[in-house]
Write an enzyme that holds these catalytic residues in place. Structure first.
Site, PDB file in Angstrom:
ATOM      1  N   GLN A 180       0.791  -1.266  -0.015  1.00  0.00           N
ATOM      2  CA  GLN A 180       0.164   0.102   0.095  1.00  0.00           C
ATOM      3  C   GLN A 180       0.797   1.170   0.015  1.00  0.00           C
ATOM      4  OE1 GLN A 180      -3.141   0.371  -0.459  1.00  0.00           O
ATOM      5  NE2 GLN A 180      -3.587  -2.045  -0.234  1.00  0.00           N
ATOM      6  N   HIS A 202      -0.674  -3.951  -9.010  1.00  0.00           N
ATOM      7  CA  HIS A 202      -2.219  -3.578  -9.408  1.00  0.00           C
ATOM      8  C   HIS A 202      -2.518  -2.417  -8.297  1.00  0.00           C
ATOM      9  CE1 HIS A 202      -4.490  -5.831  -6.264  1.00  0.00           C
ATOM     10  NE2 HIS A 202      -3.450  -6.380  -6.181  1.00  0.00           N
ATOM     11  N   CYS A 327     -13.340  -9.549   4.161  1.00  0.00           N
ATOM     12  CA  CYS A 327     -14.495 -10.274   4.093  1.00  0.00           C
ATOM     13  C   CYS A 327     -14.713 -11.067   2.915  1.00  0.00           C
ATOM     14  CB  CYS A 327     -15.675  -9.461   4.620  1.00  0.00           C
ATOM     15  SG  CYS A 327     -15.634  -9.067   6.191  1.00  0.00           S
TER      16      CYS A 327
HETATM   17  N1  PLP Z   1       0.100  -6.606   1.517  1.00  0.00           N
HETATM   18  C1  PLP Z   1      -1.116  -5.695   1.641  1.00  0.00           C
HETATM   19  C2  PLP Z   1      -0.835  -4.454   2.590  1.00  0.00           C
HETATM   20  C3  PLP Z   1      -2.198  -5.562   0.694  1.00  0.00           C
HETATM   21  O1  PLP Z   1      -2.922  -4.522   0.697  1.00  0.00           O
HETATM   22  C4  PLP Z   1      -2.282  -6.432  -0.395  1.00  0.00           C
HETATM   23  C5  PLP Z   1      -3.584  -6.237  -1.040  1.00  0.00           C
HETATM   24  O2  PLP Z   1      -4.585  -5.832  -0.701  1.00  0.00           O
HETATM   25  C6  PLP Z   1      -1.512  -7.472  -0.334  1.00  0.00           C
HETATM   26  C7  PLP Z   1      -0.405  -7.744   0.421  1.00  0.00           C
HETATM   27  C8  PLP Z   1      -1.507  -8.340  -1.330  1.00  0.00           C
HETATM   28  O3  PLP Z   1      -1.071  -8.015  -2.686  1.00  0.00           O
HETATM   29  P1  PLP Z   1      -1.245  -8.931  -3.935  1.00  0.00           P
HETATM   30  O4  PLP Z   1      -2.825  -8.636  -4.414  1.00  0.00           O
HETATM   31  O5  PLP Z   1      -0.599  -8.372  -5.089  1.00  0.00           O
HETATM   32  O6  PLP Z   1      -1.215 -10.134  -3.710  1.00  0.00           O
END
Ligand code: PLP
Length: 396
Positions: A180, A202, A327
């Site tokens: 993030q 993404h 969720c």
């Molecule tokens: N770590 C955090 C803090 C996230 O917000 C997210 C996705 O929401 C992830 C890891 C996972 O990333 P990815 O969707 O690329 O696996």
């Protein structure tokens, strides 16, 4: 009715300019980078260009960048790779109670199947860990500290520099999940003394299915995906060239635009926060205020409201938002993050996360403020929890 997307922390649309840069790598420059002919050399050159773009964006060297399939994979690599390599030295990993499940479910796995001992640091009411708690949790068996840079639900930014300095001084590896944070704020791995870091394309207007694992040179870790010699044999499998090109291009564009976008996001975020706090009575803002909050994050709790119901009501008005909790599995458990910052079950169930992005405008904020108070009031009028709350508060 307007269509307002306010879930940029879940995912972002791929920037059309990024997509345009990616497209030839599906159709024209499709050679397998491991092959010998010149078409393959073009693919290899594209990957190396992207590696350089990512490295420049985070203050790393190109050979410290490894492409993965996601942020989740990078998180898994950090934890499992470190544990496998260093388990003879120690089995203790320190993390926090508010990590993403990509970390928490991996530490669970290591604890249950591999004999790891995990300490989950608590956080304060804004979601921040204390360096004193970190120091007190460290033992001579501690091999890794994994603390997220910024939280995906409440946007709280951790004292990463202080954590990095402490770990480096103690000779303990430090991993941070910056999935993030890196999409929102400057991140420099050298300055912050980060040994390992996870990123995801993404979340920064790049494609889904591409992530980055930063591994500081000299840090010894087990390889993650066994197979061919790709990514120096450390993460095998034919490279997702278009995705990697998209990651490199997205992070470069994001870096160039960040100062301007950041200021605008903070302005819109604060307008939304002020507006909701003023127009919806008995609202709690979850997370930190000001500079310790991600520029695009808002997270509220409304007593007497079920977050999931609120999302459906907002959706019927064209607004895409989130409760912030994981969720996705249909689980009715309240968010582990909101529980960790000390919320009651009722408040944790009544949460709403709205995360802003490049497409967010003042009109969007106005629109949300024009529909949200009425939706909350209507739902509250049907809620036994709200009725109880009113009784306890003398009807106000
Ligand atoms: N770590 C955090 C803090 C996230 O917000 C997210 C996705 O929401 C992830 C890891 C996972 O990333 P990815 O969707 O690329 O696996």
């Amino acid at each position: 009715m307007q269509n307002v997307y306010l879930d940029y922390s879940a995912t972002t649309p791929t920037d059309p300019e990024v997509l345009a840069v990616m497209t030839p790598y599906f159709t024209e420059v499709f050679g397998n980078p491991s092959s010998v002919y010149s078409l393959a050399a073009k693919s290899r050159a594209a990957i190396e260009k992207a590696r350089g773009q990512v490295a420049t964006a985070i203050g790393a060297k190109p050979d410290e960048i490894f492409f993965t399939s996601s942020g989740t994979e990078a998180d898994n690599w950090a934890l499992k790779g470190t544990f496998e390599k260093l388990r003879s030295k120690g089995n203790h990993i320190i993390t926090t109670k508010i990590e993403h499940h990509a970390i928490l479910h991996t530490t669970d796995y290591l604890e249950k199947t591999d004999g790891a001992a995990i300490t989950y640091l608590p956080v304060d009411s804004e979601g921040k860990i204390s360096i004193e708690d970190l120091k007190a949790a460290t033992t001579d068996k501690t091999i890794l500290v994994s603390v997220m840079f910024a939280n995906n639900e409440i946007g709280t930014i951790q004292p990463v520099k202080a954590i990095g300095e402490f770990c480096r001084e103690k000779g303990i590896l430090f991993h941070t999940d910056a999935v993030q944070a890196a999409a929102q704020i400057p991140v420099d791995v050298g300055y912050l003394k980060i040994d390992m870091m996870s990123l995801s394309a993404h979340k920064m207007y790049g494609p889904k299915g591409t992530g980055v694992f930063y591994l500081r040179s000299g840090v010894k870790l087990e390889n993650f995906v066994h197979g061919g010699g790709q990514e120096k044999g450390r993460r095998a499998s034919t490279e997702n060239i278009a995705g990697i090109v998209g990651m490199g291009d997205a992070i470069e564009r994001m870096k160039a635009r960040q100062p301007q976008y950041q200021a605008n996001l903070i302005r819109l975020r604060d307008r939304l926060i002020d507006g909701v706090m003023k127009s919806v009575p008995h609202t709690k803002l979850n997370g930190a205020v000001g500079s310790e909050r991600l520029p695009n994050n808002t997270n509220f709790s409304f007593i007497g409201i079920e977050g999931e119901t609120l999302l459906l009501d907002l959706d019927s008005k064209g607004i895409s938002a989130s409760t912030g909790s994981a969720c996705t599995s249909g689980s009715l458990d309240p968010s582990h993050v909101l529980m960790a910052i000390g919320l009651s079950h009722e408040l944790a169930h009544g949460s709403l996360r709205m995360t802003l992005g490049h497409g967010t405008t003042d009109e969007h904020v106005d629109y949300v403020l024009s529909v949200l108070p009425e939706i909350v009031a209507k739902r509250r009028s049907m809620s036994p929890v709200w009725e109880d709350f009113l009784k306890k508060n003398g009807g106000k």
